[in-house]
Design a protein around this motif. Structure first.
Motif, PDB file in Angstrom:
ATOM      1  N   THR A 108      12.770  12.352  68.333  1.00 31.21           N
ATOM      2  CA  THR A 108      13.367  13.540  68.114  1.00 31.21           C
ATOM      3  C   THR A 108      12.293  14.692  67.660  1.00 31.21           C
ATOM      4  O   THR A 108      12.476  15.818  67.932  1.00 31.21           O
ATOM      5  N   THR A 141       7.261   6.909  65.144  1.00 29.84           N
ATOM      6  CA  THR A 141       8.195   6.851  66.218  1.00 29.84           C
ATOM      7  C   THR A 141       8.216   5.374  66.771  1.00 29.84           C
ATOM      8  O   THR A 141       6.911   4.629  66.846  1.00 29.84           O
ATOM      9  N   THR A 161      13.693   9.015  74.677  1.00 31.73           N
ATOM     10  CA  THR A 161      14.868   9.342  74.115  1.00 31.73           C
ATOM     11  C   THR A 161      15.054   9.260  72.656  1.00 31.73           C
ATOM     12  O   THR A 161      15.618  10.210  72.096  1.00 31.73           O
ATOM     13  N   THR A 162      14.203   8.567  71.846  1.00 28.90           N
ATOM     14  CA  THR A 162      14.452   8.430  70.437  1.00 28.90           C
ATOM     15  C   THR A 162      13.357   9.325  69.569  1.00 28.90           C
ATOM     16  O   THR A 162      13.602   9.373  68.299  1.00 28.90           O
TER      17      THR A 162
END
Length: 175
Positions: A132, A29, A129-130
């Motif tokens: 997941t 991430t 936000t990214t």
């Protein structure tokens, strides 16, 4: 067991946050690797420590997970949502070698139970936000995705909440 952290835990909180950076990088991430100023993050964490915002989950005398209890972020939530009784969390982090043991979930459940006892309606958070996989983690622990807010310069615009209601029984988690 839920414990209040104070200035004597400053080094521990920073060590756990530092470990999280590497752990997240190993997971692929971009969380904590772009769009953040390390010195500003450190100052923010120090302020949260100084104001008594951090609590931890303690197992056999060792802090294994931490979270900051803060005010809702008015840039991300609507004025109505900010006014609602809630427990707002930030920086849910698990200590090195403690991942996968349910300690993060236990800490979420404990702070949620405290909030419910106070009369809070929600436990809420905003997260990267990214990431997941992190979104899926929160959803697996009873949170619903409310929306994602895109504010230039803000990397944590994914908003989640879990209802805190009378008779709510937290799912799973190490006790």
């Amino acid at each position: 067991m839920l414990v209040k952290l104070d200035q004597t835990h400053r080094e521990l909180v920073h060590r756990i946050r530092s470990h999280a950076e590497g752990w997240l990088a190993d997971k692929g991430t971009d969380q904590y690797r772009r769009g953040v100023n390390p010195e500003a993050v450190r100052r923010s964490i120090d302020h949260q420590i100084d104001t008594g915002a951090f609590v931890g989950w303690c197992v056999d005398g060792q802090i294994v997970a931490i979270v900051a209890l803060i005010e809702a972020d008015a840039e991300l939530w609507t004025p109505q949502e900010v006014k609602e009784p809630q427990t707002y969390i930030s920086r849910l982090l698990v200590a090195e070698h403690q991942h996968g043991k349910g300690y993060g979930a236990a800490l979420l459940d404990a702070v949620g139970e405290q909030g419910r006892e106070r009369g809070d309606r929600w436990i809420r958070l905003n997260c990267w936000t990214t990431n997941t996989r992190l979104h899926a983690y929160y959803e697996a622990h009873g949170f619903e995705h409310v929306r994602t807010v895109d504010i230039p310069g803000r990397m944590s615009g994914a908003l989640f909440q879990r209802a805190l209601r009378t008779g709510y029984s937290p799912r799973g988690g190490a006790r």
